[in-house]
Design an enzyme around this catalytic site. Structure first.
Site, PDB file in Angstrom:
ATOM      1  N   ASP A  89      -7.714  -4.861   0.335  1.00  0.00           N
ATOM      2  CA  ASP A  89      -8.813  -6.353  -0.900  1.00  0.00           C
ATOM      3  C   ASP A  89      -8.412  -7.542  -0.963  1.00  0.00           C
ATOM      4  O   ASP A  89      -8.516  -7.911  -1.925  1.00  0.00           O
ATOM      5  CB  ASP A  89      -7.758  -5.457  -1.733  1.00  0.00           C
ATOM      6  CG  ASP A  89      -8.386  -4.037  -2.147  1.00  0.00           C
ATOM      7  OD1 ASP A  89      -9.856  -3.959  -2.288  1.00  0.00           O
ATOM      8  OD2 ASP A  89      -7.782  -3.141  -2.706  1.00  0.00           O
ATOM      9  N   HIS A 113       0.747  -1.275   0.262  1.00  0.00           N
ATOM     10  CA  HIS A 113      -0.267  -0.428  -0.305  1.00  0.00           C
ATOM     11  C   HIS A 113       0.959   1.299  -0.021  1.00  0.00           C
ATOM     12  O   HIS A 113       1.776   0.869   0.448  1.00  0.00           O
ATOM     13  CB  HIS A 113      -1.174  -0.229   1.300  1.00  0.00           C
ATOM     14  CG  HIS A 113      -2.332   0.731   0.879  1.00  0.00           C
ATOM     15  ND1 HIS A 113      -1.785   2.194   1.705  1.00  0.00           N
ATOM     16  CD2 HIS A 113      -3.638   0.558   0.457  1.00  0.00           C
ATOM     17  CE1 HIS A 113      -3.046   2.894   1.015  1.00  0.00           C
ATOM     18  NE2 HIS A 113      -4.196   2.060   0.781  1.00  0.00           N
TER      19      HIS A 113
HETATM   20  N1  ACO Z   1       4.196  -7.695  -5.059  1.00  0.00           N
HETATM   21  C1  ACO Z   1       5.260  -7.493  -5.252  1.00  0.00           C
HETATM   22  N2  ACO Z   1       6.211  -6.427  -5.099  1.00  0.00           N
HETATM   23  C2  ACO Z   1       5.300  -5.224  -4.231  1.00  0.00           C
HETATM   24  C3  ACO Z   1       4.250  -5.180  -4.744  1.00  0.00           C
HETATM   25  C4  ACO Z   1       3.353  -6.246  -4.791  1.00  0.00           C
HETATM   26  N3  ACO Z   1       2.398  -6.203  -4.367  1.00  0.00           N
HETATM   27  N4  ACO Z   1       4.377  -3.752  -4.159  1.00  0.00           N
HETATM   28  C5  ACO Z   1       5.095  -3.475  -4.007  1.00  0.00           C
HETATM   29  N5  ACO Z   1       6.787  -4.117  -4.530  1.00  0.00           N
HETATM   30  C6  ACO Z   1       7.355  -4.115  -4.582  1.00  0.00           C
HETATM   31  C7  ACO Z   1       8.125  -2.961  -6.095  1.00  0.00           C
HETATM   32  O1  ACO Z   1       8.254  -3.761  -6.420  1.00  0.00           O
HETATM   33  C8  ACO Z   1       8.947  -2.119  -5.162  1.00  0.00           C
HETATM   34  O2  ACO Z   1      10.282  -2.926  -5.314  1.00  0.00           O
HETATM   35  P1  ACO Z   1      11.718  -2.349  -5.273  1.00  0.00           P
HETATM   36  O3  ACO Z   1      11.894  -0.976  -4.214  1.00  0.00           O
HETATM   37  O4  ACO Z   1      12.629  -3.338  -5.935  1.00  0.00           O
HETATM   38  O5  ACO Z   1      11.243  -1.561  -6.942  1.00  0.00           O
HETATM   39  C9  ACO Z   1       8.631  -1.943  -3.624  1.00  0.00           C
HETATM   40  O6  ACO Z   1       8.092  -2.906  -3.332  1.00  0.00           O
HETATM   41  C10 ACO Z   1       7.941  -0.494  -3.378  1.00  0.00           C
HETATM   42  O7  ACO Z   1       6.778  -0.644  -3.812  1.00  0.00           O
HETATM   43  P2  ACO Z   1       6.275   0.358  -4.675  1.00  0.00           P
HETATM   44  O8  ACO Z   1       4.829   0.339  -6.269  1.00  0.00           O
HETATM   45  O9  ACO Z   1       7.246   1.921  -4.767  1.00  0.00           O
HETATM   46  O10 ACO Z   1       5.171   1.187  -3.575  1.00  0.00           O
HETATM   47  P3  ACO Z   1       4.368   2.552  -4.128  1.00  0.00           P
HETATM   48  O11 ACO Z   1       3.742   2.877  -3.275  1.00  0.00           O
HETATM   49  O12 ACO Z   1       4.248   3.336  -5.925  1.00  0.00           O
HETATM   50  O13 ACO Z   1       3.113   1.126  -4.352  1.00  0.00           O
HETATM   51  C11 ACO Z   1       0.588  -0.101  -4.819  1.00  0.00           C
HETATM   52  C12 ACO Z   1       1.621   0.346  -3.956  1.00  0.00           C
HETATM   53  C13 ACO Z   1       0.034   0.925  -5.982  1.00  0.00           C
HETATM   54  C14 ACO Z   1      -0.595  -0.338  -3.986  1.00  0.00           C
HETATM   55  C15 ACO Z   1       1.660  -1.478  -4.762  1.00  0.00           C
HETATM   56  O14 ACO Z   1       2.069  -2.296  -3.358  1.00  0.00           O
HETATM   57  C16 ACO Z   1       0.899  -2.571  -5.355  1.00  0.00           C
HETATM   58  O15 ACO Z   1       0.586  -2.579  -6.865  1.00  0.00           O
HETATM   59  N6  ACO Z   1      -0.125  -3.289  -4.507  1.00  0.00           N
HETATM   60  C17 ACO Z   1      -0.615  -4.478  -4.999  1.00  0.00           C
HETATM   61  C18 ACO Z   1      -1.900  -3.846  -6.038  1.00  0.00           C
HETATM   62  C19 ACO Z   1      -3.185  -3.613  -4.822  1.00  0.00           C
HETATM   63  O16 ACO Z   1      -3.252  -4.692  -3.841  1.00  0.00           O
HETATM   64  N7  ACO Z   1      -3.214  -2.067  -5.318  1.00  0.00           N
HETATM   65  C20 ACO Z   1      -4.582  -2.156  -3.617  1.00  0.00           C
HETATM   66  C21 ACO Z   1      -3.911  -0.897  -2.944  1.00  0.00           C
HETATM   67  S1  ACO Z   1      -4.979  -0.919  -1.823  1.00  0.00           S
HETATM   68  C22 ACO Z   1      -7.163   0.405  -2.818  1.00  0.00           C
HETATM   69  O17 ACO Z   1      -6.519   0.722  -2.951  1.00  0.00           O
HETATM   70  C23 ACO Z   1      -7.547  -0.506  -1.404  1.00  0.00           C
END
Ligand code: ACO
Length: 444
Positions: A378, A320
């Site tokens: 979720d 998140h």
């Molecule tokens: N699975 C694997 N790796 C992940 C995930 C994940 N679900 N989420 C983040 N990471 C990794 C990224 O690849 C990144 O790795 P790195 O540092 O090696 O490059 C690191 O964790 C940081 O992630 P960011 O993408 O910078 O985090 P951000 O805050 O931008 O993204 C997000 C948040 C979009 C929710 C992301 O975690 C994601 O795509 N999750 C899956 C989708 C999801 O469940 N969304 C629901 C959100 S809750 C809502 O809307 C109610």
């Protein structure tokens, strides 16, 4: 003055005695600091351009507060979510969705009399204009219900001309009631339409969530009794999703509304933003992912793929932007999930087993631990919906139904803020320098 206005008109941010000084090309410029009640302070850079001729650059709003708000507080590191000062867990356990909608809109939980009056008002607005049936019939039956919802929500502006003056507090209030009341009706209609069943009219002697389940699952052919465990679970899900401060869809609603657009159009913009898989579409993606994994034995392979950055695969329902701890909504829903599955005799449901095992592995894997990736709301909501018999295409629609209270409360707060301006971000232009137009016959 309407009740909504009086709540929102309470004190606004005052400059603290701290400042932040930036040195730009040898010139020191000070900016006032505003302290939050809780959480991060901000410094006000609105005069930065006038002072320096420069903009700030912050894609994804990583360090930017886009507005001042009194509605919802999140501490992502601690895993805290509060509506108007109340922790989310007791609200989910002890309150109900309409009380929470009242809290978000007016700033206070209703007393007994206010609750009765608010519930009555919302109930009296649940029916939609009969002409809307024809709007639905214009869509292919296989349409994604979010496409239908975006259209249906915007179309409300065509039916309710008497509440479109956004500068009139009374009209804003009636729009709020209409949206909270009619979104479940539209959502259930989008479902019924997709399966070719007749639309079911709202039933005013039922509670908000009961009525929603009734419109979703009853048919004219036989009596349908709403299961109270499922109605309570639905109400909890609605409470947990009701607001989440300045997330993508809420910011979209605010940005759309900042131009003076009517609230129905703004809700449609919010629905569009919510649809994306990185936001509200994630619960649908969780179920697809669990189905794709298919069996507990395949989890290690799947986790390997998630960790391989070239695969483009993410563990859906994990991570998140704000929570770098267990999402407090997920804590509540984890238990609700067990209650619903027990009630429906689905506790051995294979997808739940995969989810539980996946969670266990991910919470102990250094990849997820180091990146502070925890289950978000979720991760569980999709499993609950599925057990209730709600198809995955409807999951994001339910999120939109719940978030309507937050969207409209945030929109109203903005409309009542005398400092609010049209939202107009700037850019760092890196395109072509000026060049001469080349006639077609001279182009290479
Ligand atoms: N699975 C694997 N790796 C992940 C995930 C994940 N679900 N989420 C983040 N990471 C990794 C990224 O690849 C990144 O790795 P790195 O540092 O090696 O490059 C690191 O964790 C940081 O992630 P960011 O993408 O910078 O985090 P951000 O805050 O931008 O993204 C997000 C948040 C979009 C929710 C992301 O975690 C994601 O795509 N999750 C899956 C989708 C999801 O469940 N969304 C629901 C959100 S809750 C809502 O809307 C109610």
């Amino acid at each position: 003055m309407s009740k909504i206005e009086s709540a929102a008109a309470k004190q606004s941010a005052a400059a603290s005695n701290r400042t932040v000084t930036l040195s730009v090309d040898g010139k020191n410029i000070s900016f006032p600091v505003y302290d939050a009640t809780e959480g991060q302070s901000v410094f006000d850079i609105s005069k930065l351009y006038a002072e320096t001729g420069m903009f700030t650059f912050d894609p994804g709003f990583m360090s930017t507060a886009s507005c001042e708000s009194k509605i919802t507080f999140i501490d992502g590191d601690q895993g805290i979510l509060r509506y108007r000062g109340y922790d989310i867990a007791p609200l989910a356990e002890k309150s109900d969705y309409l009380e929470v909608a009242h809290l978000l809109l007016y700033g206070e939980l209703p007393n007994a009399e206010e609750k009765k009056s608010f519930n009555r008002t919302i109930t009296m607005h649940t029916m939609v204009h009969e002409q809307l049936h024809f709007l639905f019939r214009g869509f292919p039956r296989a349409s994604h219900p979010m496409a239908v919802m975006a259209g249906a929500a915007a179309s409300l502006a065509a039916f309710y001309h008497d509440s479109l003056d956004v500068n009139d507090p009374a009209q804003r209030e009636i729009s709020a009631y209409r949206l909270i009341a009619k979104m479940p009706t539209l959502a259930a209609m989008s479902y019924k339409y997709s399966i070719g069943q007749p639309f079911i009219y709202p039933q005013n002697d039922l509670g908000f969530s009961e009525n929603f389940l009734h419109m979703m699952f009853s048919t004219p052919c036989e009596k349908y009794t709403v299961n109270p465990v499922l109605a309570r679970a639905m109400d909890k899900i609605l409470i947990l999703h009701a607001d989440h401060e300045q997330n993508a869809s809420t910011s979209t609603v605010r940005l759309a509304g900042s131009s003076g657009a009517n609230p129905f159009a703004c809700m449609s913009a919010g629905i569009a933003s919510l649809w994306g898989p990185a936001h509200g579409g994630a619960n649908e993606a969780v179920i697809n992912m669990l189905r794709e994994i298919g069996d507990v034995s395949k989890i290690p392979d799947f986790i390997q793929k998630v960790k391989d950055k070239t695969s483009g695969i993410k563990l859906m329902g994990f991570g998140h932007r704000v929570y770098k701890n267990y999402d407090p909504r997920a804590t509540v829903l984890r238990e609700t999930c067990k209650e619903v599955l027990a009630e429906l005799g689905q506790i051995n449901e294979p997808l739940l087993k995969i989810a539980v095992e996946l969670e266990k592995i991910a919470l102990n894997d250094p990849y997820f631990v180091e990146r502070k990736l925890y289950p978000n709301v979720d991760f569980y909501s999709g499993i609950i919906y599925r057990a209730m018999g709600i198809p995955s295409k409807m999951f994001t629609v339910l999120f939109a139904v719940a978030r309507t209270a937050g969207w409209i409360a945030q929109w109203k707060e903005m409309m009542e803020d005398p400092k609010a301006k049209i939202g107009r971000p700037r850019q760092l232009f890196t395109g072509s320098a000026p060049r001469q137009f080349v006639p077609l016959d001279k182009r290479k």
